[in-house]
Design a protein around this motif. Sequence first.
Motif, PDB file in Angstrom:
ATOM      1  N   GLN A  32       0.831  -1.199   0.000  1.00  0.00           N
ATOM      2  CA  GLN A  32       0.000   0.000   0.000  1.00  0.00           C
ATOM      3  C   GLN A  32       0.873   1.259   0.000  1.00  0.00           C
ATOM      4  OE1 GLN A  32      -3.676  -0.040   0.016  1.00  0.00           O
ATOM      5  NE2 GLN A  32      -3.026  -2.032  -0.756  1.00  0.00           N
ATOM      6  N   ARG A  33       1.941   1.231   0.775  1.00  0.00           N
ATOM      7  CA  ARG A  33       2.860   2.374   0.804  1.00  0.00           C
ATOM      8  C   ARG A  33       3.602   2.500  -0.526  1.00  0.00           C
ATOM      9  NH1 ARG A  33       7.049   2.768   3.952  1.00  0.00           N
ATOM     10  NH2 ARG A  33       7.259   0.596   4.645  1.00  0.00           N
ATOM     11  N   MET A  34       3.959   1.367  -1.113  1.00  0.00           N
ATOM     12  CA  MET A  34       4.610   1.417  -2.425  1.00  0.00           C
ATOM     13  C   MET A  34       3.691   2.071  -3.445  1.00  0.00           C
ATOM     14  SD  MET A  34       5.883  -1.746  -4.869  1.00  0.00           S
ATOM     15  CE  MET A  34       7.351  -2.124  -3.920  1.00  0.00           C
ATOM     16  N   ASN A  35       2.443   1.653  -3.471  1.00  0.00           N
ATOM     17  CA  ASN A  35       1.501   2.183  -4.457  1.00  0.00           C
ATOM     18  C   ASN A  35       1.142   3.643  -4.213  1.00  0.00           C
ATOM     19  OD1 ASN A  35       1.519  -0.320  -5.622  1.00  0.00           O
ATOM     20  ND2 ASN A  35      -0.519  -0.919  -4.912  1.00  0.00           N
ATOM     21  N   ALA A  36       1.383   4.109  -3.000  1.00  0.00           N
ATOM     22  CA  ALA A  36       1.134   5.515  -2.682  1.00  0.00           C
ATOM     23  C   ALA A  36       2.379   6.375  -2.887  1.00  0.00           C
ATOM     24  CB  ALA A  36       0.652   5.648  -1.240  1.00  0.00           C
ATOM     25  N   GLY A  37       3.478   5.763  -3.319  1.00  0.00           N
ATOM     26  CA  GLY A  37       4.703   6.518  -3.575  1.00  0.00           C
ATOM     27  C   GLY A  37       5.470   6.881  -2.327  1.00  0.00           C
ATOM     28  N   GLU A  38       5.308   6.114  -1.240  1.00  0.00           N
ATOM     29  CA  GLU A  38       5.872   6.491   0.050  1.00  0.00           C
ATOM     30  C   GLU A  38       7.156   5.744   0.416  1.00  0.00           C
ATOM     31  OE1 GLU A  38       2.663   5.808   2.731  1.00  0.00           O
ATOM     32  OE2 GLU A  38       1.419   7.437   1.911  1.00  0.00           O
ATOM     33  N   LEU A  39       7.632   4.844  -0.428  1.00  0.00           N
ATOM     34  CA  LEU A  39       8.841   4.104  -0.098  1.00  0.00           C
ATOM     35  C   LEU A  39      10.090   4.928  -0.404  1.00  0.00           C
ATOM     36  CD1 LEU A  39       8.148   0.461  -1.374  1.00  0.00           C
ATOM     37  CD2 LEU A  39       7.614   1.479   0.851  1.00  0.00           C
ATOM     38  N   THR A  40      11.096   4.772   0.440  1.00  0.00           N
ATOM     39  CA  THR A  40      12.387   5.397   0.180  1.00  0.00           C
ATOM     40  C   THR A  40      13.162   4.543  -0.821  1.00  0.00           C
ATOM     41  OG1 THR A  40      13.532   4.169   1.921  1.00  0.00           O
ATOM     42  CG2 THR A  40      12.425   6.237   2.559  1.00  0.00           C
ATOM     43  N   PRO A  41      14.181   5.098  -1.464  1.00  0.00           N
ATOM     44  CA  PRO A  41      15.012   4.262  -2.348  1.00  0.00           C
ATOM     45  C   PRO A  41      15.576   3.038  -1.640  1.00  0.00           C
ATOM     46  CG  PRO A  41      15.456   6.577  -2.758  1.00  0.00           C
ATOM     47  CD  PRO A  41      14.553   6.531  -1.558  1.00  0.00           C
ATOM     48  N   GLU A  42      15.958   3.197  -0.360  1.00  0.00           N
ATOM     49  CA  GLU A  42      16.494   2.057   0.381  1.00  0.00           C
ATOM     50  C   GLU A  42      15.454   0.971   0.550  1.00  0.00           C
ATOM     51  OE1 GLU A  42      16.764   5.234   1.289  1.00  0.00           O
ATOM     52  OE2 GLU A  42      18.922   5.533   0.901  1.00  0.00           O
TER      53      GLU A  42
END
Length: 244
Positions: free
Chosen positions: A39-49
């Motif tokens: 869900q966080r990935m699809n919302a654009g909330e993940l850091t590059p790490e």
Amino acid sequence: MRLTSEQETLELKPWTRAEFENALRQQHRRYHHLHPFHQRMNAGELTPEEVRLWAINRFYYQRSIPLKDAAILSNCPDREVRREWIQRIIDHDGQVAGSGGIEAWLRLGESVGLSREQLLNDRHVLPGVRYAVDAYVNFCKTKPWIESIASSLTELFGPDAIRDRLVALEQYYPWIDPSGFEYFRVRLHQAPQDARYALNLVLEHCRTVESQQKAVQALIFKCDLLWSQLEAIDRGDTRPGLGS
């Protein structure tokens, strides 16, 4: 539809084909696209790490897919099924060097800032991910072939999740080289075909209450396994050395 106890199973009649298919499809509620990490990935909330940690750990699963498919083949006495199922190994390993799903995932890893050496070296794989993936391969080695095929029916739920993930990656992660997304584009076409074939096999071969129950349980096991992988990744450290 709930799973039943052994005593209840003895008293029940098998599901109709439509009821059985519905029981399998209902397991989409357990699929890992609902996990907070995705869900966080699809919302654009993940850091590059976090993206790198996901890519390198997911690769351990990707590279194990031909192993589980080879295990299914080794347990399957039906030559016609083996002729069809072997295509899955070819799809992942490729016909020649530089082709196939594993190669495509290596390019995805490179597009997020990982080296091939990092992806191919298992030292960055989280223990929880390793345990879950190895359990899946062992499941397919030790269970009847049709139960193992039933576990693969997470492919029924994959295309929609892949489509959402691809849109999110392109929209929210401009630092990723889009050439690395080819794996997802290919799976949008392969997964529905694979799922239809596997579903028809399961519906055709599982006609008793016991076999239908075991097929649903196998699919639940696979959903739990995928969820467990994301749990490990979501809680995992960033493992220094996964890129700048």
